[in-house]
Design an enzyme around this catalytic site. Structure first.
Site, mmCIF file in Angstrom:
data_model
loop_
_atom_site.group_PDB
_atom_site.id
_atom_site.type_symbol
_atom_site.label_atom_id
_atom_site.label_comp_id
_atom_site.label_asym_id
_atom_site.label_seq_id
_atom_site.Cartn_x
_atom_site.Cartn_y
_atom_site.Cartn_z
ATOM 1 N N HIS A 1 47.809 29.301 -82.131
ATOM 2 C CA HIS A 1 47.055 29.673 -80.933
ATOM 3 C C HIS A 1 45.544 29.472 -81.096
ATOM 4 C CE1 HIS A 1 50.843 31.425 -80.143
ATOM 5 N NE2 HIS A 1 50.621 32.636 -80.602
ATOM 6 N N GLU B 1 43.944 43.062 -82.119
ATOM 7 C CA GLU B 1 44.998 43.865 -81.488
ATOM 8 C C GLU B 1 44.915 45.292 -82.015
ATOM 9 O OE1 GLU B 1 48.417 40.491 -80.742
ATOM 10 O OE2 GLU B 1 48.139 41.220 -82.780
ATOM 11 N N LYS C 1 48.727 30.270 -70.941
ATOM 12 C CA LYS C 1 47.987 31.384 -70.327
ATOM 13 C C LYS C 1 46.873 30.852 -69.438
ATOM 14 C CE LYS C 1 48.733 34.643 -74.125
ATOM 15 N NZ LYS C 1 49.038 35.983 -73.669
ATOM 16 N N LYS D 1 57.958 28.439 -81.402
ATOM 17 C CA LYS D 1 57.300 28.625 -82.682
ATOM 18 C C LYS D 1 58.141 29.591 -83.520
ATOM 19 C CE LYS D 1 54.304 32.587 -82.725
ATOM 20 N NZ LYS D 1 53.023 33.208 -82.806
HETATM 21 P P1 NDP Z 1 66.936 36.818 -81.992
HETATM 22 O O1 NDP Z 1 67.408 37.004 -83.408
HETATM 23 O O2 NDP Z 1 66.774 38.007 -81.145
HETATM 24 O O3 NDP Z 1 67.954 35.837 -81.247
HETATM 25 C C1 NDP Z 1 68.474 34.700 -81.877
HETATM 26 C C2 NDP Z 1 69.445 34.037 -80.933
HETATM 27 O O4 NDP Z 1 70.017 32.914 -81.615
HETATM 28 C C3 NDP Z 1 70.617 34.929 -80.525
HETATM 29 O O5 NDP Z 1 70.976 34.623 -79.208
HETATM 30 C C4 NDP Z 1 71.712 34.510 -81.480
HETATM 31 O O6 NDP Z 1 73.006 34.702 -80.975
HETATM 32 C C5 NDP Z 1 71.454 33.045 -81.586
HETATM 33 N N1 NDP Z 1 71.989 32.504 -82.839
HETATM 34 C C6 NDP Z 1 71.540 32.733 -84.083
HETATM 35 N N2 NDP Z 1 72.291 32.054 -84.972
HETATM 36 C C7 NDP Z 1 73.218 31.370 -84.255
HETATM 37 C C8 NDP Z 1 74.265 30.479 -84.596
HETATM 38 N N3 NDP Z 1 74.489 30.117 -85.865
HETATM 39 N N4 NDP Z 1 75.006 29.961 -83.611
HETATM 40 C C9 NDP Z 1 74.785 30.312 -82.312
HETATM 41 N N5 NDP Z 1 73.814 31.157 -81.932
HETATM 42 C C10 NDP Z 1 73.032 31.661 -82.897
HETATM 43 O O7 NDP Z 1 65.628 35.960 -82.090
HETATM 44 P P2 NDP Z 1 64.420 35.872 -81.015
HETATM 45 O O8 NDP Z 1 64.969 35.777 -79.658
HETATM 46 O O9 NDP Z 1 63.463 36.947 -81.318
HETATM 47 O O10 NDP Z 1 63.704 34.519 -81.450
HETATM 48 C C11 NDP Z 1 64.252 33.241 -81.177
HETATM 49 C C12 NDP Z 1 63.232 32.194 -81.584
HETATM 50 O O11 NDP Z 1 62.065 32.377 -80.826
HETATM 51 C C13 NDP Z 1 62.797 32.305 -83.040
HETATM 52 O O12 NDP Z 1 62.529 31.015 -83.532
HETATM 53 C C14 NDP Z 1 61.528 33.122 -82.966
HETATM 54 O O13 NDP Z 1 60.676 32.866 -84.039
HETATM 55 C C15 NDP Z 1 60.953 32.598 -81.664
HETATM 56 N N6 NDP Z 1 60.010 33.525 -81.020
HETATM 57 C C16 NDP Z 1 60.411 34.784 -80.666
HETATM 58 C C17 NDP Z 1 59.526 35.636 -80.045
HETATM 59 C C18 NDP Z 1 59.941 36.998 -79.587
HETATM 60 O O14 NDP Z 1 59.109 37.691 -79.001
HETATM 61 N N7 NDP Z 1 61.155 37.411 -79.826
HETATM 62 C C19 NDP Z 1 58.128 35.233 -79.765
HETATM 63 C C20 NDP Z 1 57.830 33.872 -80.151
HETATM 64 C C21 NDP Z 1 58.746 33.082 -80.769
HETATM 65 P P3 NDP Z 1 73.854 36.029 -81.237
HETATM 66 O O15 NDP Z 1 72.887 37.165 -81.235
HETATM 67 O O16 NDP Z 1 74.766 36.065 -80.071
HETATM 68 O O17 NDP Z 1 74.506 35.859 -82.558
#
Ligand code: NDP
Length: 454
Positions: A227, A203, A169, A135
């Site tokens: 959710h 929350e 969950k 999401k």
């Molecule tokens: P982050 O910004 O922490 O991580 C993004 C990831 O995508 C990194 O590994 C980054 O690589 C990679 N990335 C971004 N752009 C590129 C690109 N052009 N080419 C290759 N790799 C790329 O995001 P999150 O982990 O927080 O979130 C990821 C997804 O999950 C999102 O859609 C978010 O909405 C969803 N999500 C996240 C939650 C959370 O708790 N974090 C909860 C629920 C959903 P690098 O850093 O190496 O550039």
């Protein structure tokens, strides 16, 4: 194809926050269960190597069983590259060798889904691969439809696994089991016996430094559209005709399609004091940290029964629950001061997994007077443990090809249709004190329907 066991796992966005918090710990658990004996490729833009990924995984899993970590790390490799560059997909393909049924987990910004889906199709993975999509799935109905069209350009719906981690969950799944493995509830589970249903996700904490993500999203997009509407679906659905994955999802989508689109007079939005001072929040932000909605389900079972959903941050307590209030007794035989309070069935999903039913019982002593008592079962405790983390469960299901707990295209689009008319500044924003129960919904929601006080 669904039901077949995957033979490789690729994690897009392995260097990111979601991977660190949820996916890597889930990989550990799945390894411990012996379910991840396959190539695992992590990929992202950072200039990491296989060794750097292994170090990262070890750091994230510090303190856990070294033998299991070693086993997990022995399957890991890393592919560096920008997902807009088609060469990345050749590298991934090389790493996967002769894998026939890989699962691709997209822990990346949705703006990259198009590039990744196209890139994977370019190297032949659209035939058998499964896409697990995080999401948010769109920002509104139009963007959700567009995203679906993008994914469907290369992948069939049965290859797309849209994560709603809430459905992973245990207590949420228990709604389903409690309803359909017991005959007790079915005769009363309808408009003749139920007065109202209230789903709450409250929350006690705020946005905790996640202003960049939360501002511009808000409670309706963040938790109600996905959710909490899914919980309404589980509470209100008809019994599925079989245990087939689509039988369950068909019933959820039928509930969604019977819910008229929300209109502003059925919505209260709020914002806790101090939200605008949070880091990365726009000083002119109109984002809600609280929303309460009243909806109806126009079908034979539920017509006329109000369903309330409320979700808020910076509240007085951290609780997720569904409360079903039954109708009052027709007579007051035992409560001289008036009818006894209605029975209430409570499914508490957080902080504990508890089902309770408030019943009336005789007050000991002379006379015949009724007083409320709770019949309560902590089923986590009674049945042993909390069960797997949702990500462990859902990645495991994606590997097994079981789509039951993933949102289907039609239910995602129905859910956006329901909230579409009340997104953003379509309704006023009421300030509320941090640590309170949010704005006074009873007075703010017009229409004469009472706001349940549980
Ligand atoms: P982050 O910004 O922490 O991580 C993004 C990831 O995508 C990194 O590994 C980054 O690589 C990679 N990335 C971004 N752009 C590129 C690109 N052009 N080419 C290759 N790799 C790329 O995001 P999150 O982990 O927080 O979130 C990821 C997804 O999950 C999102 O859609 C978010 O909405 C969803 N999500 C996240 C939650 C959370 O708790 N974090 C909860 C629920 C959903 P690098 O850093 O190496 O550039």
């Amino acid at each position: 194809m669904n039901g077949d066991q995957a033979d490789a796992l690729v994690l897009f966005g392995i260097t990111g926050d979601l991977a660190k918090k949820k996916l890597i710990p889930a990989l550990y658990e799945l390894t411990a269960e012996g379910r991840l004996d396959m190539p695992i490729v992590g990929t992202a833009r950072s200039q990491w190597t296989d060794e750097r990924l292994v170090d990262h995984v070890r750091e994230v899993l510090q303190g856990r069983d070294e033998a299991i970590i070693d086993q997990l790390c022995s399957h890991l490799s890393y592919v560096e590259g920008d997902y807009q560059n088609p060469a990345v997909y050749d590298l991934i393909s090389e790493k996967l060798g002769d894998a026939q049924l890989p699962v691709f987990f997209m822990a990346i910004p949705p703006s990259l889904f198009d590039d990744v889906a196209t890139g994977l199709a370019g190297v032949g993975f659209a035939t058998n691969g499964r896409l697990v999509v995080e999401k948010p799935f769109g920002r509104d109905l139009a963007s959700a439809i567009e995203l679906n069209e993008i994914l469907h350009r290369h992948f069939h719906e049965d290859q797309i696994f849209r994560i709603d981690h809430f459905l992973g969950k245990e207590p949420v799944q228990n709604l389903l089991v409690f309803r359909f493995a017991n005959v007790l509830l079915e005769p009363i589970w309808n408009r003749h016996h139920v007065a109202s249903v209230m789903v709450t996700m409250s929350e006690a904490f705020g946005i905790e430094g996640r202003g960049r993500f939360y501002d511009g999203v808000g409670a309706i997009r963040d938790v109600i559209q996905n959710h909490l509407l899914q919980i309404v679906g589980l509470l209100a659905m008809e019994p599925p005709v079989s245990s087939e994955p689509d039988a369950l999802r068909d019933e959820i989508v039928k509930v969604m399609s019977a819910i008229p689109a929300l209109t502003p007079e059925n919505v209260v939005r709020g914002r806790y004091d101090g939200y605008l001072d949070e880091p990365d929040v726009s000083p002119t932000s109109d984002t809600e940290t609280f929303a309460a909605v009243r909806l109806e389900i126009d079908n034979w079972r539920w017509a006329g029964v109000p369903f309330f959903i409320r979700a808020g941050k910076g509240m007085d307590e951290t609780v997720t629950e569904a409360v079903i209030e039954l109708r009052q007794t027709p007579q007051d035989l035992f409560a001289p001061e008036g009818k006894p309070p209605a029975n209430v069935i409570r499914f508490r999903m957080k902080p504990d997994d508890v089902i309770s039913m408030s019943m009336q019982a005789k007050v000991p002593g002379d006379g015949l007077r009724a007083q409320g008592v709770d019949l309560t079962v902590d089923y986590g405790e009674a049945l042993g443990g909390d069960g797997p983390d949702p990500y462990e469960r859902l990645i495991g299901d994606a590997l097994d090809g079981d789509p039951r707990l993933f949102a289907r295209q039609d239910s995602v689009e129905e859910a956006w249709r329901i909230v579409e008319g009340v997104l953003d500044s379509t309704t006023p924003l009421h300030d509320y004190r941090r640590g309170s129960s949010g704005p006074d919904c009873a007075s703010l929601l017009p229409g004469g329907l009472s706001w349940p006080q549980h």
